[in-house]
Design a protein around this motif. Structure first.
Motif, PDB file in Angstrom:
ATOM      1  N   VAL A  18       7.399 -10.879   0.392  1.00 22.80           N
ATOM      2  CA  VAL A  18       7.117  -9.458   0.575  1.00 22.80           C
ATOM      3  C   VAL A  18       6.190  -9.077   1.763  1.00 22.80           C
ATOM      4  CG1 VAL A  18       7.009  -8.602  -1.874  1.00 22.80           C
ATOM      5  CG2 VAL A  18       5.248  -9.582  -0.861  1.00 22.80           C
ATOM      6  N   SER A  19       6.299  -7.989   2.222  1.00 20.61           N
ATOM      7  CA  SER A  19       5.497  -7.886   3.618  1.00 20.61           C
ATOM      8  C   SER A  19       3.947  -7.728   3.423  1.00 20.61           C
ATOM      9  CB  SER A  19       6.258  -6.471   4.430  1.00 20.61           C
ATOM     10  OG  SER A  19       7.463  -6.555   4.732  1.00 20.61           O
ATOM     11  N   ALA A  20       3.380  -8.123   4.552  1.00 22.41           N
ATOM     12  CA  ALA A  20       2.009  -7.741   4.407  1.00 22.41           C
ATOM     13  C   ALA A  20       1.487  -6.389   4.098  1.00 22.41           C
ATOM     14  CB  ALA A  20       1.177  -7.982   5.770  1.00 22.41           C
ATOM     15  N   GLU A  21       0.215  -6.306   3.504  1.00 26.07           N
ATOM     16  CA  GLU A  21      -0.226  -4.983   2.945  1.00 26.07           C
ATOM     17  C   GLU A  21      -1.448  -4.728   3.701  1.00 26.07           C
ATOM     18  OE1 GLU A  21       1.000  -2.721   1.015  1.00 26.07           O
ATOM     19  OE2 GLU A  21       2.762  -3.557   0.551  1.00 26.07           O
ATOM     20  N   PHE A  22      -2.066  -3.660   4.111  1.00 26.01           N
ATOM     21  CA  PHE A  22      -3.365  -3.123   4.241  1.00 26.01           C
ATOM     22  C   PHE A  22      -3.954  -2.037   3.788  1.00 26.01           C
ATOM     23  CE2 PHE A  22      -6.259  -0.752   7.299  1.00 26.01           C
ATOM     24  CZ  PHE A  22      -7.089  -1.994   7.663  1.00 26.01           C
TER      25      PHE A  22
END
Length: 1016
Positions: A948-952
């Motif tokens: 999964v992609s990075a989260e911010f």
């Protein structure tokens, strides 16, 4: 109390604590490491040391959460704030990952370095806290009164030589307010943008001095409530779904693609399976179910048939209208309600000698709900042992030697007719699978009461050169849980065996009633149970089969300790510091399940009661020696060391030790390093848990197909079993039937022969404060850590056990496998009966990484704006986090996987205006993460096959001081309203009911809170 006396008191009190008081600098989250040092006249308490000393250095990496950070977070539970720190991994338990647990619902834990919560030592005011989970050392953070905290100290790295067992990854110390005078009150309300998970909290703290300021007493009352979120309340979790890649194609390109709906094959109306006719070659059985109009119809052939769109079950396909949506009954976050009382006080009754006390009471209430029970005739939840088939006719004895065959009148005629053998010589029994919707949801209501008090004395000796303290610490946790939704298997089985009461055997004058065929069961109140069709189990039958569950636990901890610290003598570079102490600790834990759970007769696995205790006597010594000071290239150089000897009633004598070094070549930079040998003694559950039965699936017997000769190591080990040889003699090769594959069970349990875990921990770092460059408000710390845990206590997986036994010829694992010595009515000779999973010291864990913390604070007067700005960034990079199930085995490489991202940071920015307005922003970054490498390998892919992609995430708060006594504030969490990444059923990190890794990512979305604070 005069100033000199009060200073002595403070020195003694602080020297007996674990950590230093944070500086009164308002930083929006974790305070800079340099702020961990506070001078008490000429004395500084150094974090991670028990020695009071004028040396102004911390040798171990430390981060501090001060009270302003707690206020800025708006956190109801302190766990929420701590998990933003990248040094913490995925918690073992939280509101968002405990709904499916039979124990631990709503518990909140922390896990430094992601190597297990039991390897993080949690303290309150520098002293141990009784566990919140039976059999463990894990502390439930629900017992921490968030608004009564002065700060939280987070020390990373092994610290067992100073604080004892469990401090392998580090220590988290919760420090209560001290010497508080006045009244502080707080009320807060919050809600998500979707209108759920309402949160309330109200707190008041009162403190006053007395006896001419020789004493102080504080009390704190707190209440909080978090409403919880059901899966059906959110659009993305309303329907049960699953990963196409995991269940259908095996192609990881389909990993995040959903089968929707992925409904359960256990419908409330039931599926009824007629097996193949053994007397007719090629005859296939039939499955029946009910349609939407309540009409019985055949569904599909059980022998390889493909399910039509409206059928009841077929390996992972959408079920259609006959399926059951489990998600409508599941939970994203469980509700938690807390009542808290805390008190602390001190009194100087003679000059330099003080009495002190602490007390905390907490009641936590939580509840869980999951879908109604899925019952089947056979398999892991089956109620008919052996064949797993339900008889549809019964033998009835008249007491005179006569036997008659009676058809079960509840069985529909179509099913009865289809079950008749083609040659007419008998009937085949049937299997069933049914959702017990009439029984209702499976629920659990839990209350935990926590009590803790500390009493003691402290003071000074030898003209204030030494500080001493003696204390007694008592803690108890009591849990009571009531659950519903299970059934009494024995009663259920008796209720399925039904006949027409043609002889008025129940004595009520009727000869047409349906009654249970077993006379003894009738005498005990048996009521016929009709499982054919939805809603047909009568209220009377429900009362007969109901099996309410109960679970009670009690955990107690008692600690007596005495400490002495001070200065032995002076060297040219400064005084030699020493600290020493002794400690005695006794812990008990017991857990009591209801009788049906103990026997495995409530349609669940057998779970025994567990009880145990241990005690330990310990002594430690810490020394710090200044080598050089104020010389060219050596503004400071010192070394230190500590050792602890502990004698356990369980594992015997264990040793932990540590060494430290600090070098400060110039004022602006200092280098620090630590080495420690830390230990973790096995807890009560690991030692004494009784054997609980489980029924694993997906087990492949290595002996399948083995002949009388050959087969290498596998063949030799297989033929060492008499049952296997008998099977080979009868069949030519070792042969299994379907019942053999389904008839494997095993026991999980403790091991009283366990040894302690041992860990070697290194840290090496630098702290830079470039004041000579004019950057007086900047601090940068960089620390490398390396932790190697050996003798890790774990129960090996059953597939791993078979591999170790049959491929590696490891006798330790072969002892965990039991085969049937001879054939039974159902199972083949030599087939596996049990594969046990007992705790052993067989695993190891290695992790290493880098922490970087940058802090900055400045006034804005130079630009004419007024006020101050503070900023901080904390970043952690994980080089490795490798778990080895056994010596010489490949590692499960967890660094970079979901929940153990290689890169994480938290950044804070705050502005304090002279007008009393305060604004803060907090951003939390979780780097790109991947599926478990073992999962990828199982599907034939390399590690990091999908992810999964990075989260911010961004949080904000705005507050206004209105006068001297009133503050109004408003906050938004997840300001950007990020959706959690889709991590579906069938994948490793999915948390049931949430469609994501709910213990890693935010599942609530944007949420708001507002509150007021009063201070007098």
């Amino acid at each position: 109390m005069n100033n000199a006396k009060f200073s002595l008191y403070r020195r003694a009190l602080y020297a007996s604590s674990v950590f230093v008081t944070a500086a009164a600098v308002a930083v929006p989250a974790f305070a800079q490491e340099q702020e961990a040092e506070v001078s008490v006249e000429d004395v500084i308490i150094v974090t991670g040391s028990r020695i009071a000393s004028p040396v102004d250095v911390s040798t171990a990496p430390l981060q501090i959460v001060n009270d302003q950070a707690i206020k800025d977070s708006g956190a109801t539970n302190i766990q929420e704030l701590l998990l933003e720190n990248p040094a913490f991994g995925t918690p073992a338990l939280s509101r968002t990952n405990s709904a499916f647990l039979t124990s631990g619902t709503g518990v909140a834990t922390v896990d430094l370095r992601d190597i297990g919560s039991d390897r993080t030592l949690v303290l309150v005011n520098g002293r141990r806290v009784v566990a919140g989970l039976p059999g463990s050392a894990t502390v439930d953070l629900n017992v921490i009164p968030t608004q009564f905290l002065e700060r939280v100290d987070v020390l990373t790295g092994g610290a067992s030589s100073l604080y004892g067992s469990d401090a392998i990854a580090g220590v988290v110390n919760f420090v209560y307010k001290r010497n508080f005078e006045g009244i502080e009150a707080n009320g807060q309300y919050g809600i998500t943008e979707r209108g759920d998970d309402r949160r309330y909290q109200a707190n008041v703290t009162v403190g006053t001095n007395f006896a001419d300021d020789r004493g102080n007493i504080m009390v704190h009352f707190g209440y909080s409530k978090e409403g919880g979120v059901l899966s059906r309340q959110r659009k993305n979790t309303y329907l049960d779904d699953a990963s196409v890649g995991a269940f259908i194609t095996g192609d990881m390109a389909d990993w995040g693609t959903a089968i929707e709906p992925f409904l359960s094959s256990f419908p409330p109306q039931g599926r009824f399976i007629i097996p193949d006719d053994p007397n007719v070659e090629g005859n296939q059985g039939t499955t029946f179910t009910y349609d939407a109009n309540g009409q019985l119809r055949p569904c599909f052939s059980t022998n390889g048939g493909t399910a039509p769109a409206t059928c009841g079950a077929f390996a992972g396909q959408p079920i259609g209208p006959d399926g059951f949506n489990r998600q409508a009954f599941r939970t994203i976050a469980v509700p938690v309600q807390r009542y808290l009382f805390a008190a602390a006080g001190r009194y100087e009754f003679t000059e330099g000698t003080n009495f002190f006390f602490e007390g905390t009471f907490n009641r936590t209430e939580s509840s869980r709900i999951i879908e109604p029970f899925a019952l089947e005739s056979g398999g892991t939840t089956g109620i008919f042992p052996g064949s797993g088939l339900m008889p549809i006719e019964h033998r009835v004895f008249d007491g005179q030697g006569n036997v008659s065959i009676v058809q079960n009148p509840l069985v529909p005629q179509a099913i009865f007719d289809a079950a008749r053998d083609n040659d007419g010589d008998g009937l085949r029994d049937i299997g069933f699978a049914r959702r017990l919707a009439e029984v209702g949801n499976r629920t659990g209501s839990t209350s935990r009461d926590f009590f803790r008090f500390v009493v003691g004395f402290d003071g000074t000796l030898f003209d204030d050169r030494f500080n001493w303290d003696v204390s007694y610490n008592f803690g108890k946790t009591v849990e009571n849980q009531v659950s519903s939704g299970q059934v009494n298997v024995v009663n259920f089985r008796d209720g399925l065996s039904v006949m027409v009461d043609v002889d008025d055997v129940n004595g009520n004058g009727s000869t047409t009633d349906y009654v249970c065929t077993n006379a003894e069961a009738r005498a005990n109140g048996c009521v016929p149970v009709n499982i054919f069709g939805a809603g047909n189990i009568s209220p009377e039958a429900l009362a007969y089969i109901d099996a309410q569950g109960t679970f009670q636990t009690e955990i107690t901890q008692q600690v007596v300790q005495a400490n002495l610290s001070g200065e032995l003598f002076n060297l040219p570079a400064g005084p030699v510091g020493i600290a020493t102490g002794v400690e005695y600790r006794k812990e008990k834990s017991k857990e009591d399940n209801d009788a049906l759970t103990n026997a495995g007769l409530n349609a669940g696995n057998k779970i025994p009661d567990t009880a145990g205790s241990f005690d330990v006597a310990e002594a430690y010594l810490e020394v710090r020696v200044p080598i050089l000071a104020d010389t060219p290239g050596f503004k400071l150089l010192d070394i230190g060391g500590s050792v602890r000897v502990a004698d356990y009633s369980t594992v015997g004598t264990v040793y932990s030790y540590a060494g430290t070094a600090t070098w400060k070549p110039v004022d602006d930079i200092r280098f620090r390093g630590t080495y420690s040998r830390a230990v973790r003694a096995p807890n009560i559950g690991e030692l004494y848990s009784g054997l609980s039965q489980t029924f694993p699936s997906g087990i492949n017997d290595p002996c399948d197909g083995v002949g009388p000769t050959g087969g290498g190591t596998v063949g030799d080990i297989c033929r060492s079993q008499p049952g296997v040889n008998a099977n080979i003699a009868a069949n030519g090769v070792f042969t299994l039937n379907q019942a053999d594959q389904q008839g494997i069970s095993g026991f999980n349990g403790g091991n009283p022969d366990l040894e302690e875990e041992k860990a070697d921990s290194w840290t090496l770092g630098a702290v830079i404060t470039p004041r000579s460059l004019g950057l007086n408000n900047v601090s940068l710390s960089i620390d490398y850590y390396n932790i190697n845990v050996k003798n890790v206590i774990a129960a090996p997986g059953r597939g791993f056990t078979l591999d170790q036994c049959f491929n590696k010829a490891n006798p330790t694992y072969c002892d965990l496998v039991t085969r049937r010595p001879a054939a039974t009515a159902v199972n083949s000779a030599g087939s596996i009966e049990f594969i046990d999973a007992i705790n052993v010291n067989g695993a190891s864990w290695k992790t290493e990484g880098l922490d970087v913390v940058l802090g900055y604070r400045t006034g804005l007067d130079a630009i004419g704006a007024g006020g101050t700005v503070s900023a901080r960034v904390a970043y952690t990079h994980v080089f490795k986090n490798d778990y080895f199930p056994a010596a010489g085995e490949p590692a499960d490489r967890q660094a970079g996987e979901i929940g153990t991202a290689k890169d994480r940071f938290t950044a804070n920015l705050a502005y304090n205006a002279e007008s009393g307005m305060r604004a803060s922003l907090t951003g939390t970054y979780i780097g790109k993460s991947y599926e478990d490498d073992q999962f990828c390998f199982a599907y034939g892919y390399d590690a990091k096959c999908v992810g999964v992609s990075a989260e911010f995430y961004l949080d904000a708060q705005l507050g206004w001081n209105i006068g001297d006594n009133f503050e109004l504030y408003f906050g938004v969490d997840n300001l950007l309203d990020n959706n959690a990444p889709r991590i579906l059923t069938g994948t490793t990190f999915n948390v049931t009911g949430t469609d994501t890794a709910a213990d890693v990512y935010d599942v609530f979305g944007r949420r708001y809170y507002t509150g007021v604070r009063l201070k007098f």
